[in-house]
Design a protein around this motif. Structure first.
Motif, PDB file in Angstrom:
ATOM      1  N   GLN A 130       0.872  -1.174   0.000  1.00 45.36           N
ATOM      2  CA  GLN A 130       0.000   0.000   0.000  1.00 45.36           C
ATOM      3  C   GLN A 130       0.907   1.221   0.000  1.00 45.36           C
ATOM      4  OE1 GLN A 130      -3.204  -0.185   2.734  1.00 45.36           O
ATOM      5  NE2 GLN A 130      -3.862   1.897   2.364  1.00 45.36           N
ATOM      6  N   ILE A 131       0.696   2.114  -0.965  1.00 42.58           N
ATOM      7  CA  ILE A 131       1.578   3.263  -1.125  1.00 42.58           C
ATOM      8  C   ILE A 131       0.765   4.499  -1.506  1.00 42.58           C
ATOM      9  CG2 ILE A 131       2.064   2.641  -3.542  1.00 42.58           C
ATOM     10  CD1 ILE A 131       4.942   3.741  -3.026  1.00 42.58           C
ATOM     11  N   HIS A 132       1.199   5.659  -0.991  1.00 38.31           N
ATOM     12  CA  HIS A 132       0.586   6.923  -1.396  1.00 38.31           C
ATOM     13  C   HIS A 132       0.945   7.177  -2.858  1.00 38.31           C
ATOM     14  CE1 HIS A 132      -0.844   8.450   2.473  1.00 38.31           C
ATOM     15  NE2 HIS A 132       0.220   7.886   3.006  1.00 38.31           N
ATOM     16  N   VAL A 133      -0.026   7.569  -3.663  1.00 37.32           N
ATOM     17  CA  VAL A 133       0.256   7.787  -5.086  1.00 37.32           C
ATOM     18  C   VAL A 133       1.288   8.894  -5.290  1.00 37.32           C
ATOM     19  CG1 VAL A 133      -1.913   6.860  -5.975  1.00 37.32           C
ATOM     20  CG2 VAL A 133      -1.771   9.273  -5.411  1.00 37.32           C
ATOM     21  N   GLN A 134       1.351   9.858  -4.369  1.00 35.99           N
ATOM     22  CA  GLN A 134       2.310  10.947  -4.521  1.00 35.99           C
ATOM     23  C   GLN A 134       3.752  10.516  -4.257  1.00 35.99           C
ATOM     24  OE1 GLN A 134       1.923  14.135  -5.789  1.00 35.99           O
ATOM     25  NE2 GLN A 134       0.078  13.088  -6.445  1.00 35.99           N
ATOM     26  N   GLU A 135       3.960   9.321  -3.737  1.00 35.96           N
ATOM     27  CA  GLU A 135       5.319   8.813  -3.542  1.00 35.96           C
ATOM     28  C   GLU A 135       5.866   8.174  -4.820  1.00 35.96           C
ATOM     29  OE1 GLU A 135       5.635   6.226  -0.148  1.00 35.96           O
ATOM     30  OE2 GLU A 135       4.490   7.595   1.109  1.00 35.96           O
ATOM     31  N   ILE A 136       5.010   7.836  -5.752  1.00 38.63           N
ATOM     32  CA  ILE A 136       5.438   7.178  -6.995  1.00 38.63           C
ATOM     33  C   ILE A 136       5.961   8.236  -7.957  1.00 38.63           C
ATOM     34  CG2 ILE A 136       4.744   5.731  -8.951  1.00 38.63           C
ATOM     35  CD1 ILE A 136       2.414   4.720  -7.130  1.00 38.63           C
ATOM     36  N   ILE A 137       7.192   8.047  -8.448  1.00 37.23           N
ATOM     37  CA  ILE A 137       7.770   8.970  -9.424  1.00 37.23           C
ATOM     38  C   ILE A 137       7.455   8.470 -10.840  1.00 37.23           C
ATOM     39  CG2 ILE A 137       9.871  10.046 -10.310  1.00 37.23           C
ATOM     40  CD1 ILE A 137      11.054   9.705  -7.473  1.00 37.23           C
ATOM     41  N   TYR A 138       7.806   7.204 -11.117  1.00 38.21           N
ATOM     42  CA  TYR A 138       7.463   6.627 -12.422  1.00 38.21           C
ATOM     43  C   TYR A 138       7.504   5.118 -12.340  1.00 38.21           C
ATOM     44  CZ  TYR A 138      12.490   5.902 -13.445  1.00 38.21           C
ATOM     45  OH  TYR A 138      13.802   5.502 -13.419  1.00 38.21           O
ATOM     46  N   LEU A 139       6.901   4.500 -13.348  1.00 41.16           N
ATOM     47  CA  LEU A 139       6.902   3.042 -13.496  1.00 41.16           C
ATOM     48  C   LEU A 139       7.581   2.708 -14.813  1.00 41.16           C
ATOM     49  CD1 LEU A 139       3.418   3.359 -12.400  1.00 41.16           C
ATOM     50  CD2 LEU A 139       4.642   1.459 -11.404  1.00 41.16           C
ATOM     51  N   GLU A 140       8.343   1.628 -14.793  1.00 39.44           N
ATOM     52  CA  GLU A 140       9.140   1.250 -15.960  1.00 39.44           C
ATOM     53  C   GLU A 140       9.007  -0.251 -16.204  1.00 39.44           C
ATOM     54  OE1 GLU A 140      13.878   1.405 -17.124  1.00 39.44           O
ATOM     55  OE2 GLU A 140      13.281   1.726 -15.043  1.00 39.44           O
ATOM     56  N   ALA A 141       8.671  -0.601 -17.433  1.00 42.08           N
ATOM     57  CA  ALA A 141       8.618  -2.013 -17.811  1.00 42.08           C
ATOM     58  C   ALA A 141       9.969  -2.380 -18.412  1.00 42.08           C
ATOM     59  CB  ALA A 141       7.512  -2.252 -18.828  1.00 42.08           C
ATOM     60  N   PHE A 142      10.522  -3.465 -17.917  1.00 43.18           N
ATOM     61  CA  PHE A 142      11.802  -3.954 -18.427  1.00 43.18           C
ATOM     62  C   PHE A 142      11.656  -5.462 -18.567  1.00 43.18           C
ATOM     63  CE2 PHE A 142      16.302  -5.183 -18.142  1.00 43.18           C
ATOM     64  CZ  PHE A 142      16.835  -4.328 -19.094  1.00 43.18           C
ATOM     65  N   GLY A 143      11.481  -5.923 -19.794  1.00 42.62           N
ATOM     66  CA  GLY A 143      11.203  -7.337 -20.016  1.00 42.62           C
ATOM     67  C   GLY A 143       9.843  -7.671 -19.443  1.00 42.62           C
ATOM     68  N   ASP A 144       9.771  -8.693 -18.641  1.00 39.05           N
ATOM     69  CA  ASP A 144       8.511  -9.096 -18.025  1.00 39.05           C
ATOM     70  C   ASP A 144       8.286  -8.454 -16.658  1.00 39.05           C
ATOM     71  OD1 ASP A 144       7.924 -10.698 -20.170  1.00 39.05           O
ATOM     72  OD2 ASP A 144       8.731 -12.528 -19.255  1.00 39.05           O
ATOM     73  N   GLU A 145       9.204  -7.606 -16.219  1.00 44.31           N
ATOM     74  CA  GLU A 145       9.096  -7.005 -14.897  1.00 44.31           C
ATOM     75  C   GLU A 145       8.724  -5.526 -14.989  1.00 44.31           C
ATOM     76  OE1 GLU A 145      12.991  -8.059 -13.290  1.00 44.31           O
ATOM     77  OE2 GLU A 145      11.974  -9.564 -12.067  1.00 44.31           O
ATOM     78  N   ILE A 146       7.925  -5.077 -14.031  1.00 46.67           N
ATOM     79  CA  ILE A 146       7.557  -3.670 -13.916  1.00 46.67           C
ATOM     80  C   ILE A 146       8.225  -3.130 -12.650  1.00 46.67           C
ATOM     81  CG2 ILE A 146       5.660  -2.000 -13.708  1.00 46.67           C
ATOM     82  CD1 ILE A 146       5.469  -3.692 -16.263  1.00 46.67           C
ATOM     83  N   PHE A 147       9.015  -2.079 -12.800  1.00 50.44           N
ATOM     84  CA  PHE A 147       9.703  -1.466 -11.670  1.00 50.44           C
ATOM     85  C   PHE A 147       9.006  -0.160 -11.307  1.00 50.44           C
ATOM     86  CE2 PHE A 147      12.892  -4.101 -13.664  1.00 50.44           C
ATOM     87  CZ  PHE A 147      13.477  -4.737 -12.580  1.00 50.44           C
ATOM     88  N   MET A 148       8.690  -0.006 -10.032  1.00 45.46           N
ATOM     89  CA  MET A 148       8.097   1.222  -9.527  1.00 45.46           C
ATOM     90  C   MET A 148       9.191   1.993  -8.799  1.00 45.46           C
ATOM     91  SD  MET A 148       4.899   1.816  -6.910  1.00 45.46           S
ATOM     92  CE  MET A 148       5.675   0.874  -5.601  1.00 45.46           C
TER      93      MET A 148
END
Length: 174
Positions: free
Chosen positions: A74-92
């Motif tokens: 569970q995370i505050h949306v304002q803490e997320i800077i960006y999301l990145e897909a790299f292969g089959d993994e998604i990095f937040m």
């Protein structure tokens, strides 16, 4: 007259934004609000300002529940800077913790985060618009974004128009 009262810590996170954009009267007077709370006083002629103020306050408190490899986060949306897909993994990438691997596909994350001012900037990236420091034009009709953490991301050509629309900076076509 209308009064809005909320937690002092929550208020401190949005105070400068409210001061700059709305020029409001705020009080901590114990005759006006309980101890440890902050009040916002609006005249009836300024009631139209209430909705955007409440949206700012709500955005600061909004949390999402995302599935990670080790469970749910569970995370505050304002803490997320960006999301990145790299292969089959998604990095937040966030402001408060190391990168997290998210198990949900990028298209689902895009739908979840769209109401909170996130925009798709490429096949592999979703960015929090409020975390952009600079937008510069790049070669081949692309845009270069500098984020608050110093990261540079590129808005691909096929996403530039939608990105500009999301920010409200798209020029009108005649």
């Amino acid at each position: 007259m209308l009064k809005i009262i909320w937690n002092k810590d929550d208020f401190e996170r949005v105070k400068s934004k409210l001061d700059q954009e709305y020029h409001l009267y705020m009080t901590q007077d114990p005759n006006e609000v309980p101890v440890g709370k902050v009040g916002l006083i609006l005249s009836e002629k300024n009631l139209h300002k209430l909705r955007p103020i409440l949206e700012i306050i709500a955005l600061e408190k909004t949390q999402v529940l995302l599935q990670t490899v080790s469970g749910w986060l569970q995370i505050h949306v304002q803490e997320i800077i960006y999301l990145e897909a790299f292969g089959d993994e998604i990095f937040m990438h966030t402001t408060t913790m190391s990168s997290q691997v998210i198990k949900q596909p990028l298209y689902q994350l895009e739908e979840i985060l769209k109401p909170y001012h996130f925009a798709r900037i490429g096949k592999s990236f979703i960015v929090n618009v409020s975390k952009i420091r600079y937008i510069r034009t790049a070669i081949n009709a692309k845009l270069d974004l500098e984020l608050i953490n110093g990261t540079h991301l590129e808005v691909s050509r096929s996403f530039v128009k939608d990105f500009k629309n999301a920010l409200g900076i798209q020029k009108r076509e005649d």
